[in-house]
Each structure stands twice: as structure tokens, then as C-alpha cells.
Design a protein around this motif. Structure first.
Motif, PDB file in Angstrom:
ATOM      1  N   ASP A   1       0.752  -1.246  -0.142  1.00 42.13           N
ATOM      2  CA  ASP A   1       0.041   0.021  -0.061  1.00 42.13           C
ATOM      3  C   ASP A   1       1.012   1.159  -0.087  1.00 42.13           C
ATOM      4  N   ARG A   2       2.086   1.243  -0.115  1.00 41.09           N
ATOM      5  CA  ARG A   2       2.975   2.284  -0.230  1.00 41.09           C
ATOM      6  C   ARG A   2       3.178   2.723  -1.508  1.00 41.09           C
ATOM      7  N   PHE A   3       3.643   3.959  -1.858  1.00 40.87           N
ATOM      8  CA  PHE A   3       4.218   4.732  -2.924  1.00 40.87           C
ATOM      9  C   PHE A   3       5.256   5.193  -2.624  1.00 40.87           C
ATOM     10  N   GLU A   4       6.453   4.767  -3.183  1.00 41.71           N
ATOM     11  CA  GLU A   4       7.780   5.364  -2.944  1.00 41.71           C
ATOM     12  C   GLU A   4       8.217   6.278  -4.184  1.00 41.71           C
ATOM     13  N   MET A   5       7.995   7.555  -3.822  1.00 41.19           N
ATOM     14  CA  MET A   5       8.254   8.456  -5.168  1.00 41.19           C
ATOM     15  C   MET A   5       9.686   8.653  -5.382  1.00 41.19           C
ATOM     16  N   PHE A   6      10.146   8.667  -6.696  1.00 44.29           N
ATOM     17  CA  PHE A   6      11.553   8.878  -6.876  1.00 44.29           C
ATOM     18  C   PHE A   6      11.739  10.063  -8.014  1.00 44.29           C
ATOM     19  N   ARG A   7      10.998  10.502  -8.651  1.00 47.25           N
ATOM     20  CA  ARG A   7      11.072  11.424  -9.500  1.00 47.25           C
ATOM     21  C   ARG A   7       9.526  12.341  -9.696  1.00 47.25           C
ATOM     22  N   ARG A   8       9.856  13.723 -10.046  1.00 44.34           N
ATOM     23  CA  ARG A   8       8.645  14.669 -10.194  1.00 44.34           C
ATOM     24  C   ARG A   8       8.802  15.495 -11.556  1.00 44.34           C
ATOM     25  N   ALA A   9       7.862  15.659 -11.995  1.00 46.13           N
ATOM     26  CA  ALA A   9       7.640  16.603 -13.286  1.00 46.13           C
ATOM     27  C   ALA A   9       7.048  17.690 -12.582  1.00 46.13           C
ATOM     28  N   LYS A  10       7.452  18.904 -13.046  1.00 40.84           N
ATOM     29  CA  LYS A  10       6.825  20.224 -12.614  1.00 40.84           C
ATOM     30  C   LYS A  10       6.149  20.960 -14.025  1.00 40.84           C
ATOM     31  N   LEU A  11       4.924  21.152 -13.732  1.00 44.86           N
ATOM     32  CA  LEU A  11       4.265  21.959 -14.834  1.00 44.86           C
ATOM     33  C   LEU A  11       3.929  23.245 -14.113  1.00 44.86           C
ATOM     34  N   MET A  12       4.698  24.351 -14.550  1.00 46.26           N
ATOM     35  CA  MET A  12       4.559  25.803 -14.105  1.00 46.26           C
ATOM     36  C   MET A  12       3.316  26.557 -14.701  1.00 46.26           C
ATOM     37  N   PHE A  13       2.401  26.921 -13.985  1.00 46.90           N
ATOM     38  CA  PHE A  13       1.486  27.870 -14.285  1.00 46.90           C
ATOM     39  C   PHE A  13       1.964  29.132 -15.122  1.00 46.90           C
TER      40      PHE A  13
END
Length: 147
Positions: A89-101
Motif C-alpha cells: 500500500d506504499r508509494f515510494e516517489m523517486f521523480r517528479r515533473a513540474k508544470l509551471m503555471f
């Protein structure tokens, strides 16, 4: 303001070691809502889409957005698409994409604010090396429209 993010070309659909690793690790991508990553989609899905509402208001002649989907300080607001491995039941984040307003053309952001339609961002979710898209995603790697 209603926003829809549409992703194509997910990295787990490709051939090769990187895609195999993503499938084996059960990697998913989702929208970050506050600190939680929700509406997660497997990295080998054909496509991905998320739709949600943000608040928008006039502040000194400029539009400011807010709500649980929006991160950052005024003048530097953004959305996160977060990648992670799902185990139990875990989500181990390793990357993110950033969408700038701030990267959305002003006339489109204002049209979304005025209720002219849904503000839609479209992007490929695989980076140039064949992995999950991460870091700041700027046009032309993301395109915006009001539909």
C-alpha cells in the motif's frame, strides 16, 4: 478553473532495460495533491489523464491559482506529476515533473479562469533517455489549450 493533464508515450511501454525495470518495480505516475500522490497510473499504460479543479482569483491585475493540487509560492505556482514504485500500500516517489503555471500562455490561463472551457496540458511522459519525464517541463514539451 477546471484543468486536465493528458500524458502519452509512457516510458514503461517501450522496449529495453529502462522500461523493463519500470514494469518490474511496478512504477506508477500520479498527480500530487498536497503531500499525497493520487490517481496513479502504471508506467506501461497506453495513456494517462487527470482532471481536477483549482481556484483562481485576480490579485493586483494578475491571476493567482490555488488549492490542494497547486504547489509553490505566489508568482511561482506549479503542478506536480510524481513517479514512484508501488509496493503493497506504499508509494515510494523517486521523480517528479513540474508544470509551471507561469509557462501557460496568459490568454489561455485567463480563458480557463473566465470559464471558456477546460485548460488542457498535453505532454509525452518519456524523457530523451527513455525514462520517466522529470524536472521542469516547458513548452514545447508541454502544450496548452482551452477546450
Amino acid at each position: 478553473m477546471l484543468i486536465r493533464i493528458e500524458g502519452s508515450d509512457l516510458p514503461g511501454r517501450r522496449l529495453g532495460a529502462e522500461a523493463d525495470e519500470l514494469r518490474l518495480r511496478n512504477v506508477h505516475v500520479g498527480m500530487q495533491r498536497k503531500a499525497e500522490v493520487v490517481d496513479r497510473i502504471p508506467a506501461d499504460a497506453r495513456e494517462a489523464a487527470w482532471q481536477f479543479e483549482v481556484t483562481s482569483r485576480e490579485v493586483d491585475g494578475l491571476l493567482d491559482v490555488g488549492g490542494p493540487w497547486v504547489h509553490g509560492r505566489p508568482g511561482a505556482r506549479f503542478l506536480y506529476l510524481s513517479w514512484g514504485a508501488v509496493t503493497d500500500d506504499r508509494f515510494e516517489m523517486f521523480r517528479r515533473a513540474k508544470l509551471m503555471f507561469g509557462d501557460i500562455p496568459t490568454q489561455l490561463l485567463r480563458a480557463g479562469h473566465d470559464g471558456a472551457g477546460v485548460l488542457v496540458g498535453r505532454l509525452r511522459l518519456t524523457d530523451a533517455q527513455g525514462g520517466p519525464l522529470c524536472a521542469r517541463v516547458r513548452p514545447p514539451h508541454v502544450s496548452w489549450a482551452v477546450e
